[in-house]
Write a protein that holds these residues in place. Structure first.
Motif, mmCIF file in Angstrom:
data_model
loop_
_atom_site.group_PDB
_atom_site.id
_atom_site.type_symbol
_atom_site.label_atom_id
_atom_site.label_comp_id
_atom_site.label_asym_id
_atom_site.label_seq_id
_atom_site.Cartn_x
_atom_site.Cartn_y
_atom_site.Cartn_z
ATOM 1 N N ARG A 70 0.791 -1.297 0.086
ATOM 2 C CA ARG A 70 0.003 0.004 0.135
ATOM 3 C C ARG A 70 0.920 1.332 -0.010
ATOM 4 O O ARG A 70 0.687 2.058 -0.642
ATOM 5 N N ARG B 179 7.336 -7.530 -6.458
ATOM 6 C CA ARG B 179 7.373 -8.642 -5.761
ATOM 7 C C ARG B 179 8.726 -9.034 -5.096
ATOM 8 O O ARG B 179 8.841 -9.367 -3.857
ATOM 9 N N ARG C 14 0.112 -12.377 2.062
ATOM 10 C CA ARG C 14 -0.693 -13.478 1.053
ATOM 11 C C ARG C 14 0.186 -14.454 0.775
ATOM 12 O O ARG C 14 -0.092 -15.745 0.488
ATOM 13 N N ASP C 15 1.604 -14.247 0.640
ATOM 14 C CA ASP C 15 2.658 -15.115 0.401
ATOM 15 C C ASP C 15 3.654 -15.395 1.324
ATOM 16 O O ASP C 15 4.673 -15.628 0.867
ATOM 17 N N ARG D 82 -11.238 -8.923 -5.383
ATOM 18 C CA ARG D 82 -9.879 -8.963 -4.684
ATOM 19 C C ARG D 82 -9.552 -10.265 -4.770
ATOM 20 O O ARG D 82 -8.149 -10.735 -4.900
ATOM 21 N N ARG E 37 -3.224 -14.136 -9.620
ATOM 22 C CA ARG E 37 -2.012 -13.705 -10.149
ATOM 23 C C ARG E 37 -1.181 -14.707 -10.525
ATOM 24 O O ARG E 37 -1.004 -15.801 -9.917
HETATM 25 O O1 DC Z 1 -3.669 -7.071 2.978
HETATM 26 P P1 DC Z 1 -3.837 -5.580 2.377
HETATM 27 O O2 DC Z 1 -5.176 -5.667 1.816
HETATM 28 O O3 DC Z 1 -3.371 -4.588 3.184
HETATM 29 O O4 DC Z 1 -2.841 -5.801 0.921
HETATM 30 C C1 DC Z 1 -2.928 -4.889 -0.156
HETATM 31 C C2 DC Z 1 -2.683 -5.611 -1.345
HETATM 32 O O5 DC Z 1 -1.240 -6.088 -1.499
HETATM 33 C C3 DC Z 1 -3.314 -6.787 -1.653
HETATM 34 O O6 DC Z 1 -4.328 -6.470 -2.799
HETATM 35 C C4 DC Z 1 -2.522 -7.907 -2.013
HETATM 36 C C5 DC Z 1 -1.109 -7.516 -1.844
HETATM 37 N N1 DC Z 1 -0.317 -8.225 -0.823
HETATM 38 C C6 DC Z 1 0.403 -9.281 -1.616
HETATM 39 O O7 DC Z 1 0.379 -9.526 -2.797
HETATM 40 N N2 DC Z 1 1.293 -9.853 -1.092
HETATM 41 C C7 DC Z 1 1.277 -9.637 0.320
HETATM 42 N N3 DC Z 1 2.173 -10.515 1.152
HETATM 43 C C8 DC Z 1 0.644 -8.802 0.998
HETATM 44 C C9 DC Z 1 -0.422 -8.104 0.292
#
Ligand code: DC
Length: 227
Positions: A41, A111, A132-133, A182, A189
């Motif tokens: 963000r 990333r 997420r990862d 979302r 992806r």
């Molecule tokens: O958790 P969040 O909604 O604040 O994350 C914002 C965006 O960042 C979300 O669309 C996915 C991405 N994100 C990611 O791809 N990998 C992460 N480790 C954390 C967030």
């Protein structure tokens, strides 16, 4: 073992309560808490501010590398996030920043930058890191991995409750639609999609109150008998 304890990785879809739960777990076990979503963000916010294209991986990578990132200690277990000395807070929850962060999170160069920075931030341990990862890509060697899940409907209901609690307008159908989109973007992806690591504990919080989720994770932590 790492010098400050273990790495607790919490992954899961948008709006599942990873931050709330992660902060509570961190407070209970005396660890730091890091939200990696906030890093995406923060870069998205900076890109919007400076007009860098959300599609241009090389330009975003250059932007990320030119910034001075810092994670000073915040009021609670959560580290603040500052870019070039400016602590970012409320601006990171804006809708435009949400969308932009999801868009730039698709890009391989961005990333890779994030992974390096996140590993650096957590390498010494004593940290709860959510994203997420984290369990699949950033810390495949995390000592405790949790995949937190809940139905899109339950997540939308909670979000509506949160917004109404803050006196903000909230439309259930619109929020549910946003969450489903979302999810599709984060799981669909090509690079490091959202998925459960094979060795992650799966916790479905659809019917589970937050305190029970926290108890379950603290219980897993204690069963590892580490500090
Ligand atoms: O958790 P969040 O909604 O604040 O994350 C914002 C965006 O960042 C979300 O669309 C996915 C991405 N994100 C990611 O791809 N990998 C992460 N480790 C954390 C967030």
């Amino acid at each position: 073992m790492r010098p400050d304890g273990i790495v607790i990785a919490i992954d899961g879809p948008a709006g599942v309560g990873k931050s709330t739960v992660g902060k509570l777990v961190a407070a209970r076990v005396g660890y730091r808490f890091i939200s990696t979503g906030k890093m995406y963000r923060a870069l998205a916010w900076q890109a919007l501010e400076t007009g860098v294209s959300l599609e241009d991986d090389a330009a975003l990578d250059g932007l990320a590398r030119a910034l001075r990132w810092a994670f000073p200690k915040g009021a609670g277990p959560e580290a603040d996030i500052s870019l070039n000395g400016r602590v970012l807070a409320l601006e990171l929850s804006e809708e435009s920043v949400s969308r932009a962060s999801s868009a730039i999170a698709r890009l391989a160069g961005v990333r890779l930058f994030m992974k390096d920075m996140q590993r650096q931030a957590g390498l010494s341990g004593g940290v709860v890191m959510e994203g997420r990862d984290i369990g699949t890509n950033v810390f495949p060697d995390a000592e405790l991995k949790v995949y937190l899940d809940a139905s899109p409907e339950a997540r939308a209901r909670r979000r509506v409750g949160q917004l109404k609690g803050q006196g903000m307008p909230a439309d259930y159908a619109e929020i549910l639609d946003f969450i489903i989109k979302r999810d599709a973007q984060d799981s669909g992806r090509a690079v490091n999609p959202l998925r459960k690591a094979d060795d992650a504990h799966y916790l479905d919080s659809t019917e589970l109150p937050r305190e029970k989720v926290v108890d379950a994770i603290v219980g897993l932590f204690e069963s590892l008998s580490v500090k």
